[in-house]
Design an enzyme around this catalytic site. Sequence first.
Site, PDB file in Angstrom:
ATOM      1  N   ASP A  12      36.954  31.133  28.964  1.00  0.00           N
ATOM      2  CA  ASP A  12      36.754  31.468  30.070  1.00  0.00           C
ATOM      3  C   ASP A  12      38.722  32.090  30.593  1.00  0.00           C
ATOM      4  O   ASP A  12      38.980  31.555  29.379  1.00  0.00           O
ATOM      5  CB  ASP A  12      36.373  30.562  30.981  1.00  0.00           C
ATOM      6  CG  ASP A  12      37.162  31.637  32.531  1.00  0.00           C
ATOM      7  OD1 ASP A  12      36.008  32.269  32.546  1.00  0.00           O
ATOM      8  OD2 ASP A  12      37.375  31.180  33.253  1.00  0.00           O
ATOM      9  N   ASP A  14      39.892  33.706  33.423  1.00  0.00           N
ATOM     10  CA  ASP A  14      40.472  33.547  34.712  1.00  0.00           C
ATOM     11  C   ASP A  14      41.304  31.614  35.565  1.00  0.00           C
ATOM     12  O   ASP A  14      39.466  30.870  34.835  1.00  0.00           O
ATOM     13  CB  ASP A  14      39.987  34.011  35.742  1.00  0.00           C
ATOM     14  CG  ASP A  14      39.051  35.700  35.823  1.00  0.00           C
ATOM     15  OD1 ASP A  14      40.989  36.337  35.275  1.00  0.00           O
ATOM     16  OD2 ASP A  14      39.264  36.275  36.571  1.00  0.00           O
ATOM     17  N   THR A 110      34.787  36.924  29.821  1.00  0.00           N
ATOM     18  CA  THR A 110      34.524  36.529  31.508  1.00  0.00           C
ATOM     19  C   THR A 110      33.518  37.508  32.297  1.00  0.00           C
ATOM     20  O   THR A 110      33.690  38.358  31.814  1.00  0.00           O
ATOM     21  CB  THR A 110      36.229  37.543  30.890  1.00  0.00           C
ATOM     22  OG1 THR A 110      36.759  37.081  32.916  1.00  0.00           O
ATOM     23  CG2 THR A 110      36.155  38.630  30.583  1.00  0.00           C
ATOM     24  N   LYS A 142      27.640  35.352  34.399  1.00  0.00           N
ATOM     25  CA  LYS A 142      28.092  34.315  35.749  1.00  0.00           C
ATOM     26  C   LYS A 142      27.858  34.271  36.480  1.00  0.00           C
ATOM     27  O   LYS A 142      28.330  34.978  37.627  1.00  0.00           O
ATOM     28  CB  LYS A 142      29.557  33.740  34.640  1.00  0.00           C
ATOM     29  CG  LYS A 142      30.435  33.395  33.621  1.00  0.00           C
ATOM     30  CD  LYS A 142      31.600  33.442  33.901  1.00  0.00           C
ATOM     31  CE  LYS A 142      32.515  33.282  32.321  1.00  0.00           C
ATOM     32  NZ  LYS A 142      33.762  32.874  31.682  1.00  0.00           N
ATOM     33  N   ASP A 167      36.677  26.522  33.451  1.00  0.00           N
ATOM     34  CA  ASP A 167      37.912  25.901  35.157  1.00  0.00           C
ATOM     35  C   ASP A 167      37.292  26.168  36.223  1.00  0.00           C
ATOM     36  O   ASP A 167      37.234  25.733  36.894  1.00  0.00           O
ATOM     37  CB  ASP A 167      39.129  26.968  35.044  1.00  0.00           C
ATOM     38  CG  ASP A 167      38.545  28.109  35.549  1.00  0.00           C
ATOM     39  OD1 ASP A 167      40.076  28.193  37.116  1.00  0.00           O
ATOM     40  OD2 ASP A 167      38.186  28.819  35.539  1.00  0.00           O
TER      41      ASP A 167
END
Length: 492
Positions: A12, A14, A110, A142, A167
Amino acid sequence: MSRSALQAALFDMDGTLVDTERLWWEAVAEVAAGLGRALTEADQPDVLGRPVEHTADWLAARTGADGAALAAELHREFADRVRTGIVPRPGALELLRALAREGVPTALVTASPRAVADTVLDVLGRDLFAVSVTADDTEHTKPAPDPYLAACRALGVDPAACVAVEDTTTGVTSAEAAGCVVLAVPSLAPIEEAPGRTVRESLQAVTPASLRRLVAPDGPALRVMTWNLWYGGTKVRDHRAKQLKVITETGVDVVGLQETYGTAAQELADALGWHHHRAGDNLGIISRHPITARLGDPDVGFYGAAGVRIRTDSGAEVDIWTVHLDHQPYGPYEAAFDGLPAAELIAHEEVRLAQLRDCLRRVDDTVPAVPVVLVGDFNSPSHLDRPHVDWPVTRAAEASGLRDSYREVHPDPVRQPGHTWSPIHVEHEDGSGRPEPQDRIDFVLHRGLAVLDSRTHVGGVPRTWPDVADNDWPSDHAAVITTFALDPVVRE
């Protein structure tokens, strides 16, 4: 040397590789504030890890603003911040470069748009990624599995043989739905551990080897514990039975003991059917694996070090040392009760420093190719925990190439202090009512091994001093348990 079947690492962006989760939150907060709405922690599921369009529609539903216009404004606010405020997350570049050196393919996956991802790729280095998948590249982003499945198809890899690094809960849901093994490194919101999911505080201690172990967790491993028995455990009723219960329930393979009170190592080993080494009346090592050599001075005094070489089931040899350093003068007392400055605290470590250096000389006299684990009660804080004092004992261990396994897994001493002194002492024993300084003074250090996990351990809920006789935990220290990966030895 064997390699497990890690086919790719999927990252990922960000909040995982770069500190943009904060920038995205700030951008949404700025736009929301312009509409008279302040963000709260309850808004995180609809902001963090979400594509711009989702957050724009969510905000539009709550403010009455036009969703398309909000999406465009969110794009502008976020892009402006990204161009001026990208900061790689700790350990991110090091891990990406290590994967590149070892030829492990990587992908950027992402929920951000292509324009933002391209800006980040320019900062991190496009050559570090074989593939990038953005919100513009799949019909669903996502938390749907589509982005990770698309990355795996592009790389020609099996999702089950890939580690996805995320995260947020949204990203974790996406990766797990795609069938990936997940390493979660939470940025703003916590993430719980779960089957097939590992949670770490940072990427700083993550290596290609540790990612391989996530894909193939059943490879050879060695579980080592350090434990100060506290007068052999004699302050607690039925102490030997309670010690055996701790050892069997934790599933450890080797225990470095201090304060054995003479016969504890042999008695524990005999009861377990293990091997043991006793040195003096204070130190011992017990091992499920055969002991092939005994190292150090067998007649060591109350303070000092003792070691053994073990041969594991995989054929690997490891040197295990246990050390007990003098408890006086005790730095945390001098800092908390006497207010001594750093220079004096450091000067008062001379006795312990000399004892450790003697141990390190003995360690360095052994076969250099054999990995080393040094455990024990150091009676000294770590410079990794108290940066205002450069505690020389742990500094000397670090200078000799030994790494602190607990701090590799838990690099933030504020979030995970890992205190081992003391689970039973809340107030100082002198009756003054002063709080007992809580510290991490028991360590599992190593050289030449990969750390899979490290944690402190205290059984049950021990009563505080002096009402300890019926405690299930028969010690005044917490134990530290570290699991190391072992490469199997290939015999011709």
